[in-house]
Enzyme design. Structure first.
Site, PDB file in Angstrom:
ATOM      1  N   LYS A 192     -15.519   5.839 -11.220  1.00  0.00           N
ATOM      2  CA  LYS A 192     -14.607   6.230 -10.298  1.00  0.00           C
ATOM      3  C   LYS A 192     -13.707   5.038  -9.637  1.00  0.00           C
ATOM      4  CE  LYS A 192     -16.965   4.367  -6.752  1.00  0.00           C
ATOM      5  NZ  LYS A 192     -16.491   3.729  -5.394  1.00  0.00           N
ATOM      6  N   THR A 249     -13.060   7.629  -3.047  1.00  0.00           N
ATOM      7  CA  THR A 249     -12.464   6.413  -3.326  1.00  0.00           C
ATOM      8  C   THR A 249     -10.860   6.630  -3.838  1.00  0.00           C
ATOM      9  OG1 THR A 249     -14.579   5.846  -4.245  1.00  0.00           O
ATOM     10  CG2 THR A 249     -12.804   4.621  -4.688  1.00  0.00           C
TER      11      THR A 249
END
Length: 332
Positions: A192, A249
């Site tokens: 990620k 994120t």
């Protein structure tokens, strides 16, 4: 449980020590920098990585890694991934079989391409077989330390360990869910950060919500492909440690990896960006490791490939985006 050792005094390690302090009688926080550790003992603040939060009274700060872990019931590792092997090796003299080990590190080890839990088993396994779990989920350190509600995952093949950590760590502002797929959780936690750099690039180029939605969706698809090829489960990537962490994120301005990408999109070089950062952006090194792991497992990672070209080969962000869009057309 009464005694917790947190190995790593960056922003996330400090935030975890703060939020978990009410759950333990004693919390020891190991900080690598001796001068920072001394200031933290005096001021009760981490002025480098988390300056706005105060350390509770039961947190003991030390730069002595052995003293920080000796006799602990839970050893919680929160060091950068490239430091995991040497730190666990250094800890070996004080580690015991009855300890529970939890990794909150997000990244892959360059060279070996091991997940951090694999590094822990390999290093500690020379003395005994450790009981290991991994902790991940959509969390920014500053918000956790402020006491804002958050939910994360504790994943382990050891169901008893997962339940023990779930009950020990969960409290009014931090809720843990158990999971039996540490492979999927660690791959999701690592990759990620790569997609977050790409999200920052898009933001730095001035692109809008359509682009971001497509990036997150297709980013999740390639993370899932890699996780499955590595032995993880697809369902894990639709949960907190996959989609949840990815959305946070990619969109959150507190993300260090997104910040790196944003500045790349604004025209700065990677050396300039990293030279001005105190904290580690795991996604840069993870991009390189992910491409090697994808080659080993025979998995296509088109977004990661373009990020590799931008980060390591100096490709321009606009050229990378163009090449990503010009690939041969496929089924979803």
């Amino acid at each position: 449980m009464k005694d917790l050792s947190v190995i790593g005094g960056g922003s996330w390690g400090t935030a975890l020590a703060i939020v978990l302090a009410p759950r333990f009688e004693r919390v020891r926080l190991w900080v690598y920098e001796q001068d920072l550790a001394e200031r933290m003992r005096t001021t009760r603040r981490n002025d480098v990585y988390l300056p706005d939060s105060t350390l509770p009274a039961n947190i003991e700060v030390s730069s002595d890694v052995h003293a920080s872990a000796l006799g602990a019931e839970v050893v919680l590792g929160v060091m950068p991934s490239h430091h995991a092997r040497p730190i666990y090796t250094q800890l070996l003299p004080v580690l015991q079989p009855d300890m529970l080990f939890v990794s909150a590190t997000k990244g892959l080890e360059n060279g070996s391409l091991d997940r951090v839990s694999e590094v822990m088993r390999e290093v500690i396994g020379v003395q005994f077989t450790p009981r290991v779990g991994v902790l991940s989920g959509p969390t920014f350190a500053k918000e956790v330390a402020r006491g804002e509600p958050a939910a994360i995952v504790i994943a382990s093949h050891d169901a008893e360990l997962a339940r023990a950590i779930q009950h020990a760590f969960s409290g009014p502002t931090l809720r843990l869910y158990t999971n039996n797929d540490p492979v999927g959780v660690e791959i999701g936690a690592s990759l990620k950060n790569v997609i977050a750099i790409a999200a920052g690039v898009c933001a730095g180029l001035g692109l809008g919500a359509n682009t971001m939605a497509a990036l997150i969706t297709r980013g999740l698809a390639e993370i899932t492909r890699l996780a499955i090829a590595a032995g993880g489960e697809a369902r894990t990537l639709s949960g907190l440690a996959g989609l949840g962490d990815l959305v946070l994120t990619c969109n959150g301005e507190l993300s260090r990896n997104r910040t790196v990408g944003f500045q790349l999109g604004q025209g700065r070089t990677l050396d300039e960006i990293l030279g001005g950062m105190r904290m580690v952006a795991e996604g840069v090194q993870t991009t390189y490791a992910a491409m090697d792991l994808a080659a080993r497992l025979g998995v296509e990672l088109p977004i990661t490939r373009q990020m590799y070209a931008i980060l390591r080969e100096g490709k321009s962000p606009r050229e990378g985006l163009r090449d990503l869009m010009d690939r041969s057309l496929k089924e979803e």
